[in-house]
Scaffold this motif. Structure first.
Motif, PDB file in Angstrom:
ATOM      1  N   SER A  55       0.755  -1.316  -0.310  1.00  0.00           N
ATOM      2  CA  SER A  55      -0.416   0.075  -0.156  1.00  0.00           C
ATOM      3  C   SER A  55       0.721   1.679   0.209  1.00  0.00           C
ATOM      4  O   SER A  55       0.123   2.326  -0.147  1.00  0.00           O
ATOM      5  CB  SER A  55      -1.162  -0.137   1.075  1.00  0.00           C
ATOM      6  OG  SER A  55      -0.334   0.271   2.627  1.00  0.00           O
ATOM      7  N   THR A  56       2.122   1.449  -0.054  1.00  0.00           N
ATOM      8  CA  THR A  56       3.292   2.470  -0.057  1.00  0.00           C
ATOM      9  C   THR A  56       3.888   2.320  -1.581  1.00  0.00           C
ATOM     10  O   THR A  56       3.520   3.303  -2.761  1.00  0.00           O
ATOM     11  CB  THR A  56       3.898   3.054   1.204  1.00  0.00           C
ATOM     12  OG1 THR A  56       5.050   1.274   1.676  1.00  0.00           O
ATOM     13  CG2 THR A  56       2.854   2.600   2.243  1.00  0.00           C
ATOM     14  N   PRO A 252      -4.037   2.474  -6.476  1.00  0.00           N
ATOM     15  CA  PRO A 252      -4.196   1.540  -5.539  1.00  0.00           C
ATOM     16  C   PRO A 252      -4.982   0.241  -5.364  1.00  0.00           C
ATOM     17  O   PRO A 252      -4.547  -1.261  -4.840  1.00  0.00           O
ATOM     18  CB  PRO A 252      -4.411   2.746  -4.719  1.00  0.00           C
ATOM     19  CG  PRO A 252      -4.368   3.721  -5.058  1.00  0.00           C
ATOM     20  CD  PRO A 252      -4.860   3.988  -6.312  1.00  0.00           C
ATOM     21  N   GLU A 399       0.477  13.114  -4.076  1.00  0.00           N
ATOM     22  CA  GLU A 399      -1.276  13.104  -5.033  1.00  0.00           C
ATOM     23  C   GLU A 399      -2.064  13.375  -5.536  1.00  0.00           C
ATOM     24  O   GLU A 399      -2.775  12.716  -5.930  1.00  0.00           O
ATOM     25  CB  GLU A 399      -1.642  14.288  -3.268  1.00  0.00           C
ATOM     26  CG  GLU A 399      -1.429  14.239  -2.154  1.00  0.00           C
ATOM     27  CD  GLU A 399      -2.502  14.472  -0.863  1.00  0.00           C
ATOM     28  OE1 GLU A 399      -2.425  15.870  -1.107  1.00  0.00           O
ATOM     29  OE2 GLU A 399      -1.863  13.852   0.508  1.00  0.00           O
ATOM     30  N   PHE A 410      -7.376   8.626  -2.550  1.00  0.00           N
ATOM     31  CA  PHE A 410      -6.919   8.044  -1.798  1.00  0.00           C
ATOM     32  C   PHE A 410      -6.519   8.638  -0.452  1.00  0.00           C
ATOM     33  O   PHE A 410      -6.829   9.440  -0.077  1.00  0.00           O
ATOM     34  CB  PHE A 410      -5.967   7.745  -2.632  1.00  0.00           C
ATOM     35  CG  PHE A 410      -4.987   6.455  -1.562  1.00  0.00           C
ATOM     36  CD1 PHE A 410      -6.280   5.344  -1.803  1.00  0.00           C
ATOM     37  CD2 PHE A 410      -3.741   5.890  -1.912  1.00  0.00           C
ATOM     38  CE1 PHE A 410      -5.485   3.729  -1.340  1.00  0.00           C
ATOM     39  CE2 PHE A 410      -3.889   4.590  -1.220  1.00  0.00           C
ATOM     40  CZ  PHE A 410      -3.938   3.525  -0.666  1.00  0.00           C
ATOM     41  N   THR A 411      -6.256   7.779   0.578  1.00  0.00           N
ATOM     42  CA  THR A 411      -6.563   8.096   2.314  1.00  0.00           C
ATOM     43  C   THR A 411      -4.783   9.387   2.190  1.00  0.00           C
ATOM     44  O   THR A 411      -4.261   9.344   1.696  1.00  0.00           O
ATOM     45  CB  THR A 411      -6.137   6.810   2.515  1.00  0.00           C
ATOM     46  OG1 THR A 411      -5.681   7.303   3.959  1.00  0.00           O
ATOM     47  CG2 THR A 411      -4.988   5.742   2.041  1.00  0.00           C
ATOM     48  N   PHE A 414      -1.071   8.733   2.937  1.00  0.00           N
ATOM     49  CA  PHE A 414      -0.966   7.801   2.189  1.00  0.00           C
ATOM     50  C   PHE A 414       0.439   8.840   1.426  1.00  0.00           C
ATOM     51  O   PHE A 414       1.815   8.045   1.998  1.00  0.00           O
ATOM     52  CB  PHE A 414      -1.289   7.804   0.483  1.00  0.00           C
ATOM     53  CG  PHE A 414      -0.469   7.019  -1.232  1.00  0.00           C
ATOM     54  CD1 PHE A 414       0.251   5.627  -0.706  1.00  0.00           C
ATOM     55  CD2 PHE A 414       0.096   8.270  -1.407  1.00  0.00           C
ATOM     56  CE1 PHE A 414       0.610   4.850  -1.372  1.00  0.00           C
ATOM     57  CE2 PHE A 414       1.060   7.330  -2.087  1.00  0.00           C
ATOM     58  CZ  PHE A 414       0.610   6.585  -2.641  1.00  0.00           C
ATOM     59  N   TYR A 415       0.947   9.372   1.487  1.00  0.00           N
ATOM     60  CA  TYR A 415       2.000  10.206   1.311  1.00  0.00           C
ATOM     61  C   TYR A 415       2.722  10.639   2.820  1.00  0.00           C
ATOM     62  O   TYR A 415       3.609  10.228   2.876  1.00  0.00           O
ATOM     63  CB  TYR A 415       1.621  12.093   0.874  1.00  0.00           C
ATOM     64  CG  TYR A 415       2.400  12.999   0.885  1.00  0.00           C
ATOM     65  CD1 TYR A 415       3.823  12.830  -0.394  1.00  0.00           C
ATOM     66  CD2 TYR A 415       3.108  13.572   2.062  1.00  0.00           C
ATOM     67  CE1 TYR A 415       4.502  13.132  -0.445  1.00  0.00           C
ATOM     68  CE2 TYR A 415       4.089  14.817   1.553  1.00  0.00           C
ATOM     69  CZ  TYR A 415       5.739  14.736   1.131  1.00  0.00           C
ATOM     70  OH  TYR A 415       6.292  14.933   0.516  1.00  0.00           O
ATOM     71  N   CYS A 418       4.463   7.066   3.472  1.00  0.00           N
ATOM     72  CA  CYS A 418       4.997   6.393   2.325  1.00  0.00           C
ATOM     73  C   CYS A 418       6.214   7.276   2.572  1.00  0.00           C
ATOM     74  O   CYS A 418       7.386   6.798   2.616  1.00  0.00           O
ATOM     75  CB  CYS A 418       5.054   6.956   1.145  1.00  0.00           C
ATOM     76  SG  CYS A 418       3.552   5.737   0.176  1.00  0.00           S
TER      77      CYS A 418
END
Length: 440
Positions: A55-56, A252, A399, A410-411, A414-415, A418
């Motif tokens: 997921s990353t 994703p 993003e 997306f959530t 995420f950024y 990561c």
């Protein structure tokens, strides 16, 4: 400007990514580590790390490739160009490209072994030895310097033949055929093993949770290494496949499917190998090539229907290995196309010539060759890709790229996850690999 090649379908892309991820590590290393580190005690951290990296890092490399519409060199160059220095990025981008080429060369040697053993299951040569020691001698002879020349050449010709057809008619079609067959064969083998006397001991062994092993830092370290390398984050193959995606693709969601099927492949292999070993009372404490080319053939020889089982098993392994080999060669081929302005066929030919010459020369030292790459180059390539995309390109850019093709954003986590967790994990994998002599 010539239009860039692309995948024809979403599942074609997903199967290609699954093919790149499913390889020898799923078969000869995952089962051993499940056995050595407490069964379920290993599976728990492994699944955690698969979810984290899937997921990353997997999403990030796919998005980075799609954003650049190119391989690592131009992608890294694009990132640093935003800071006024494209050349430095392009130079750094050479690391994952050369790493992919070097890994492909080493993998060519291994695939030569697998092709020889697969054909040998049909002729009877693979199961001809009478004892485990004789199986060891057979493998040692093949793995020696210049011990398997013809089969290596054949496997590389097959690989380049597929790649010459391009992304849609070559890579995509090959994976659409090979991956379903691989899963079907392993499911069939799993059903067969299920009905063998003593197999239940193997299942208990896999799903037991050894609390001591769960508390052992090495269990978590090697689970991290297994997940990291199994998902093929190295700044090359996943990135280059992402470059062939349309803006309508929900990355994703695709990354999630890749992580799921890669884990499924590893579990299927474990559900075949560990119970099979249990049927004879053997302990699975041998990983790497020895498991595949010495201990399992010796076991299959004594199993009911062992000749047929060996054929199905090695055909499945051959298919898994070929899809990975295709992915590894694609990054250098795409780079040769872009930088030397060559067509697909000349680029494949040139890359194939280099691959076969070097792979023939390193046959006797391929283990050390692959160790250096897995310890240093793969985590370095993944880390560099992560730094370029998440640190250099910045939050707004990342993003925007990850949300292309999605109905909902997306959530928001995420950024930061990561940037502050995945990228340091890449550095940690590099450090731990150096300290422990490899964790992949």
């Amino acid at each position: 400007m010539k239009k860039r090649e692309s995948f024809n379908s979403r599942w074609g892309f997903i199967l290609a990514c699954i093919g790149s991820a499913v390889g020898m590590g799923n078969i000869w290393m995952f089962s051993t580590r499940v056995s050595l580190y407490g069964g379920g005690a290993f599976l728990i951290p492994y699944i955690i790390f698969v979810i984290l990296i899937g997921s990353t890092g997997v999403i990030g490399e796919m998005c980075f490739g799609r954003a650049a519409r190119s391989g690592p060199i131009d992608a890294f160059g694009m990132a640093t160009e935003r800071k006024g220095s494209r050349k430095s990025g392009e130079l750094l981008g050479m690391i994952p490209v050369l790493g992919s080429m070097a890994m492909a060369i080493g993998y060519t040697v291994v695939m030569g072994w697998i092709l020889k053993y697969t054909v040998g299951t049909l002729t009877g040569a693979t199961l001809a030895p009478e004892s485990v020691d004789e199986f060891g001698v057979q493998f040692g002879s093949m793995a020696a310097a210049f011990g398997n020349n013809i089969w290596q050449v054949v496997v590389l010709i097959l690989c380049m033949g597929i790649l010459m057809f391009g992304v849609a008619t070559g890579i995509e079609k090959a994976n659409k055929i090979m991956m379903p067959i691989f899963f079907a064969l392993f499911v069939g083998l799993g059903v067969y093993v299920l009905f063998q006397q003593g197999a239940s001991d193997g299942y208990r062994y896999i799903f037991r949770v050894d609390k001591t092993a769960l508390a052992n830092p090495k269990t978590w370290i090697f689970a991290l290494g297994q997940a990291f390398f199994s998902l093929s984050v190295a700044g090359n193959g996943t990135l280059i496949y992402g470059s062939y995606l349309s803006d309508e693709e929900n990355i994703p969601a695709s990354a999630g499917r890749v992580a799921f099927f890669d884990t499924l492949a590893a579990m299927l292999a474990a559900l075949v190998i560990i119970p099979a070993m249990a049927t004879t009372g053997a302990k699975l404490n041998q990983g790497g090539p020895g498991l595949l080319f010495i201990y399992l053939p010796n076991l299959m020889k004594s199993m009911p229907g062992g000749h047929v089982i060996a054929i199905l098993f090695f055909v499945a392994v051959l298919l898994a290995g070929m899809t990975s080999l295709i992915n590894l060669y694609e990054a250098p081929i795409a780079t040769v196309q872009e930088k030397l302005k060559l067509g697909r066929v000349p680029a494949c030919t040139l890359t194939g010539i280099v691959g076969i010459v070097i792979s023939l020369l390193i046959q006797g030292i391929v283990s050390d060759w692959m160790d250096v790459l897995s310890i240093y180059i793969c985590p370095l390539g993944a880390g560099l890709a992560g730094v370029m995309f998440f640190w250099v390109c910045g939050k707004k850019y990342v993003e925007k790229q990850v949300n292309k093709g999605r109905e909902k954003a997306f959530t928001k986590w995420f950024y930061p996850v990561c940037k502050y967790l995945y990228v340091p994990i890449c550095i940690l994998v590099l450090i731990l690999g150096i300290a422990l002599g490899g964790i992949g």
